[in-house]
Design an enzyme around this catalytic site. Sequence first.
Site, PDB file in Angstrom:
ATOM      1  N   SER A  31      57.120  86.990  -7.540  1.00 55.50           N
ATOM      2  CA  SER A  31      55.894  87.675  -6.809  1.00 55.50           C
ATOM      3  C   SER A  31      56.366  87.740  -5.338  1.00 55.50           C
ATOM      4  O   SER A  31      56.354  86.831  -4.591  1.00 55.50           O
ATOM      5  CB  SER A  31      54.587  87.419  -6.969  1.00 55.50           C
ATOM      6  N   HIS A  84      55.795  86.551 -18.037  1.00 47.20           N
ATOM      7  CA  HIS A  84      55.029  85.443 -17.943  1.00 47.20           C
ATOM      8  C   HIS A  84      54.376  85.231 -19.329  1.00 47.20           C
ATOM      9  O   HIS A  84      54.049  86.143 -19.921  1.00 47.20           O
ATOM     10  CB  HIS A  84      53.911  85.183 -16.940  1.00 47.20           C
ATOM     11  N   TYR A  86      51.174  84.518 -19.600  1.00 44.13           N
ATOM     12  CA  TYR A  86      49.922  84.841 -19.439  1.00 44.13           C
ATOM     13  C   TYR A  86      49.822  86.477 -19.830  1.00 44.13           C
ATOM     14  O   TYR A  86      48.721  86.915 -19.872  1.00 44.13           O
ATOM     15  CB  TYR A  86      49.391  84.810 -18.158  1.00 44.13           C
ATOM     16  N   GLU A  87      50.970  87.158 -19.781  1.00 40.89           N
ATOM     17  CA  GLU A  87      51.150  88.634 -20.022  1.00 40.89           C
ATOM     18  C   GLU A  87      50.909  88.781 -21.532  1.00 40.89           C
ATOM     19  O   GLU A  87      50.937  90.033 -22.169  1.00 40.89           O
ATOM     20  CB  GLU A  87      52.210  89.156 -19.658  1.00 40.89           C
ATOM     21  N   ALA A 114      56.579  82.393  -6.464  1.00 40.58           N
ATOM     22  CA  ALA A 114      55.374  82.246  -5.549  1.00 40.58           C
ATOM     23  C   ALA A 114      54.587  80.944  -6.429  1.00 40.58           C
ATOM     24  O   ALA A 114      54.429  80.934  -7.330  1.00 40.58           O
ATOM     25  CB  ALA A 114      54.576  83.510  -5.583  1.00 40.58           C
ATOM     26  N   MET A 212      52.928  79.615 -12.305  1.00 38.34           N
ATOM     27  CA  MET A 212      52.721  80.191 -13.820  1.00 38.34           C
ATOM     28  C   MET A 212      54.058  80.758 -14.313  1.00 38.34           C
ATOM     29  O   MET A 212      54.050  81.579 -15.358  1.00 38.34           O
ATOM     30  CB  MET A 212      51.863  81.563 -13.722  1.00 38.34           C
ATOM     31  N   SER A 213      55.225  80.313 -13.773  1.00 37.60           N
ATOM     32  CA  SER A 213      56.444  80.583 -14.157  1.00 37.60           C
ATOM     33  C   SER A 213      57.536  79.731 -14.328  1.00 37.60           C
ATOM     34  O   SER A 213      57.216  78.471 -14.219  1.00 37.60           O
ATOM     35  CB  SER A 213      56.840  81.985 -13.528  1.00 37.60           C
ATOM     36  N   HIS A 248      45.635  87.507  -5.264  1.00 34.80           N
ATOM     37  CA  HIS A 248      47.182  87.918  -5.718  1.00 34.80           C
ATOM     38  C   HIS A 248      47.431  88.685  -4.382  1.00 34.80           C
ATOM     39  O   HIS A 248      48.699  88.681  -4.170  1.00 34.80           O
ATOM     40  CB  HIS A 248      47.133  88.897  -6.866  1.00 34.80           C
TER      41      HIS A 248
HETATM   42  N1  HPA Z   1      48.394  78.898  -8.681  1.00 34.06           N
HETATM   43  C1  HPA Z   1      49.447  79.329  -9.872  1.00 34.06           C
HETATM   44  N2  HPA Z   1      50.066  80.253  -9.403  1.00 34.06           N
HETATM   45  C2  HPA Z   1      50.356  80.838  -8.279  1.00 34.06           C
HETATM   46  C3  HPA Z   1      49.410  80.266  -7.193  1.00 34.06           C
HETATM   47  C4  HPA Z   1      48.607  79.342  -7.431  1.00 34.06           C
HETATM   48  O1  HPA Z   1      47.728  79.010  -6.454  1.00 34.06           O
HETATM   49  N3  HPA Z   1      50.081  80.883  -6.161  1.00 34.06           N
HETATM   50  C5  HPA Z   1      51.122  81.717  -6.531  1.00 34.06           C
HETATM   51  N4  HPA Z   1      51.279  81.578  -7.934  1.00 34.06           N
END
Ligand code: HPA
Length: 276
Positions: A31, A84, A86-87, A114, A212-213, A248
């Site tokens: 991201s 991901h 979650y998608e 990220a 989350m990845s 985000h």
């Molecule tokens: N948590 C989970 N995933 C993320 C975060 C976070 O704080 N920041 C960027 N991706």
Amino acid sequence: MNDPFMLAETAAQSVLQLASLRPQIGLVLGSGLGGFADSLTDATRIPYAEIPTFPLSTAIGHAGQMVIGKAGAVPVAVMQGRVHLYEGYSAQQVAFPMRVFGRMGIRAVILTNAAGGINLNYQKGALVLIRDHINLQGANPLVGPNDDRFGLRFPDMTHAYARSYREMAREEAGKLGMTLHEGVYAALLGPSYETPAEINYLRTIGADLVGMSTAFEVIAARHMGINVLAISCVTNMAAGIVDQPLSHKEVMETGERVKTSFEALLRAVLPRMASE
Ligand code: HPA
């Protein structure tokens, strides 16, 4: 046809047919970090939709194309955006692009993401080498019958994040005058961000970063014997550390802010990885 090996093979051949370069290293840009792909020379851009059975990214900030091109002298395949769990994709689908990289002949990858910073020594915008992960996503891309053409039933994960690559990255960061931390990445399902209580728990179990990845990609890569360098950008401090809601938007803005130094680090590390 739903033989994962043949699907990966078919996708790999279709990518290689569209590009004249033979990529040596695969990259996944997380991201807000996709800009690196725009700087490649001799680039061929292939939307994921044009690669057979390739999963399509739905997250904002993920462009959804593979760019084959040169970073300096190094031919690379760059995923500008990933999918991901979650998608709604399965763990196997999330890991599928790694298998395509593998069938393209790629033996080394750089995974970026990220992440939220759990370790209080980090600050927003910090870059962190991932030393190890804790997979809390409740799934694994290797579940199901093992395909020996990819790798062993029970792959070792002791040295999942290659020490030699981490040393190279630390050296190159030093030459660039950059601070590069090192830490453990906890992978969670998402898409909700964590609660402050979950962040305290993650810190207690030894996590420095949360996201989350990445974990499934590393598992699939190691299954195939592909060597991994992974770097997180701390786009925000994790929930509850500062008394401010996570968004985000903040993740994307921080990615944008660090992109110059992040890209410089990638450029410096790539030729060293390629010549190892
Ligand atoms: N948590 C989970 N995933 C993320 C975060 C976070 O704080 N920041 C960027 N991706």
